[in-house]
Design an enzyme around this catalytic site. Structure first.
Site, short mmCIF file in Angstrom:
data_model
loop_
_atom_site.label_atom_id
_atom_site.label_comp_id
_atom_site.label_asym_id
_atom_site.label_seq_id
_atom_site.Cartn_x
_atom_site.Cartn_y
_atom_site.Cartn_z
N HIS A 88 1.06 -1.37 -0.12
CA HIS A 88 -0.17 -0.09 -0.10
C HIS A 88 0.89 1.37 0.02
O HIS A 88 1.18 1.88 0.85
CB HIS A 88 -0.82 0.00 1.33
CG HIS A 88 -1.71 -1.24 1.13
ND1 HIS A 88 -3.20 -1.18 0.46
CD2 HIS A 88 -1.66 -2.64 1.38
CE1 HIS A 88 -3.75 -2.34 0.65
NE2 HIS A 88 -3.04 -3.24 1.20
N ASP A 310 2.42 -6.71 2.08
CA ASP A 310 1.18 -5.85 2.58
C ASP A 310 1.81 -4.67 3.33
O ASP A 310 1.04 -4.08 4.16
CB ASP A 310 0.09 -6.71 3.55
CG ASP A 310 -1.21 -6.36 3.38
OD1 ASP A 310 -2.13 -6.64 4.43
OD2 ASP A 310 -1.52 -5.53 2.54
#
Ligand code: FWO
Ligand code: ZN
Length: 414
Positions: A88, A310
């Site tokens: 992200h 992640d």
């Protein structure tokens, strides 16, 4: 000092500056006497890098030392730069309100983690996070020295796109290689129908095909009881192959992991998430290094397995009624940590474990010239200390970004 004229008419000082200019301009870099795991174990080699590419890998390469910057690879292992397929990069989170939106990625964290290629994505929040912002951040990271790609969409269906269509995003936006992370079996998903997911996968497949890209559908699996059911049904009932999907977070609980073993045994690809927190492991999440050994012991071919971090995503802790108890932030540095544990703790050979963050994501995501130390490929190389398997140096597209643990290139504002 009077300039001395060498026999070719170039003054020595001028020749030296020419040669250093040459090495600087042509970025000639030679890594001498390093063990190479490309990710095949290749013994002790010399690696010549020219401009941004790997030029030669030989037993011995002799160059006039003034022509090339030299790195002594003695006691080091050269491995392909790591690929993190799920980060992200503009931040994520927000599941606890605005103050829980997580920070964007700093390039120094990626470099410290040996990561030279990143695929950026959006998550839960596809409103205050935008694909325009994601593309801008990906371009910013590229300018700061690493290679980046992005996925269109976010958790929600219908998908957010840049051009208004999944197919156009894939065909017209060079950095877009797929879609995701699309949430399934999660209380934060859009509760999409199986038809909606089929159509997304069909568009991603066709757009990817027409653009010469993977068109991968990166699927976020939550803790919900339906698990991989939608994907299994789409693969069984439509012409879409299992290779179009990359289900991630499949190590988040035992039930999902077991179903993912079956999915992989039937030829599917699976992605484990390396970021974690202790109480997730206490609550049944399977540590990636352990999950890798267990899946290999189940007879799954390592080529079907990848790890992703992640990074900068939120790691929210919901109670049984879906109330948020707290959340932490994923770290890209967990990517190598888990592969290193797979080697040191689970006793998986380095050349096997390494594939899940190099060759495998490169192949599944169709990242050309990435994932291997091979002539003609991008010069993305990590040098590991042989004894501790910690990261000593990081080279990205031929540029040394970290040397002996010291960052040589920081992010713009770091
Ligand atoms: C996982 C990203 C989750 C964000 O289930 O999906 O939330 O948008 O930043 N993270 N929601 C983390 C588990 C695998 C532990 C995301 C996050
Ligand atoms: Zn996710």
């Amino acid at each position: 000092m009077p300039a001395m004229t060498g026999k070719r008419g170039l003054t020595c000082s001028k020749r030296r500056c020419f040669e250093s200019e040459l090495s600087h301009r042509f970025m000639l870099l030679i890594i001498k006497n390093t063990e190479a795991v490309t990710p095949q174990s290749s013994g002790v080699r010399d690696i010549l890098i020219a401009a941004e590419k790997i030029a030669h890998i030989e037993d011995h390469i002799e160059l006039p030392l003034s022509l090339a910057e030299t790195i002594d690879g003695t006691g080091l292992i050269a491995v392909p730069g790591f690929i993190d397929g799920h980060v992200h990069i503009t931040g994520g989170g927000g599941e606890g309100g605005f103050h829980t939106r997580t920070p964007e990625l700093l390039v120094s964290d990626a470099v410290r983690g040996g990561i030279t290629t990143i695929v950026g994505c959006l998550g839960t929040d596809g409103t205050t996070r935008s694909l325009a912002g994601l593309l801008a951040k990906a371009r910013g990271l590229e300018a700061e020295g690493i290679s980046t790609f992005i996925c269109s969409g976010s958790y929600g269906v219908p998908l957010q796109t840049i051009t208004g269509s999944i197919e156009k995003d894939l065909i017209l936006i060079d950095k877009v290689i797929g879609v995701g992370e699309i949430a399934l079996s999660d209380h934060r998903s859009s509760q999409p129908s199986i038809d909606e997911i089929s159509r997304i996968a069909a568009e991603a497949r066709r757009g990817g095909m027409l653009a010469g890209k993977s068109g991968v559908v990166n699927v976020h699996l939550g803790d919900g009881p339906r698990g991989l059911q939608f994907l299994e049904r789409i693969i069984a009932e439509t012409e879409i192959p299992s290779s179009q999907f990359l289900p991630t977070h499949i190590n988040r609980n035992r039930k999902l992991f077991e179903s993912a073993v079956g999915f992989a045994q039937r030829g599917g690809y699976v992605d484990f998430t390396t970021s974690t927190v202790p109480h997730f492991l206490d609550d049944g999440e399977i540590k990636c290094s352990t999950a890798l050994r267990q899946m290999l012991e189940s007879g799954v071919n390592v080529n079907q397995i990848s790890f992703s971090s992640d990074g900068q995503g939120s790691m929210p802790d919901f109670d049984a009624s879906g109330m948020l108890k707290g959340l932490t932030v994923g770290r890209v540095t967990s990517l190598w940590e888990e592969v290193r544990d797979a080697v040191l703790i689970e006793k998986i050979p380095l050349e096997t474990a390494l594939r899940v963050i190099t060759l495998n994501p490169a192949k599944l995501l169709h990242l050309r010239r990435k994932g291997e130390i091979r002539p003609g490929y991008d010069a993305d190389i990590v040098l590991l200390k042989k004894d501790s398997l910690t990261i000593d140096s990081v080279i990205s597209r031929g540029k040394v970004l970290m040397r002996h643990g010291d960052l040589l290139a920081k992010g713009t504002f770091e």
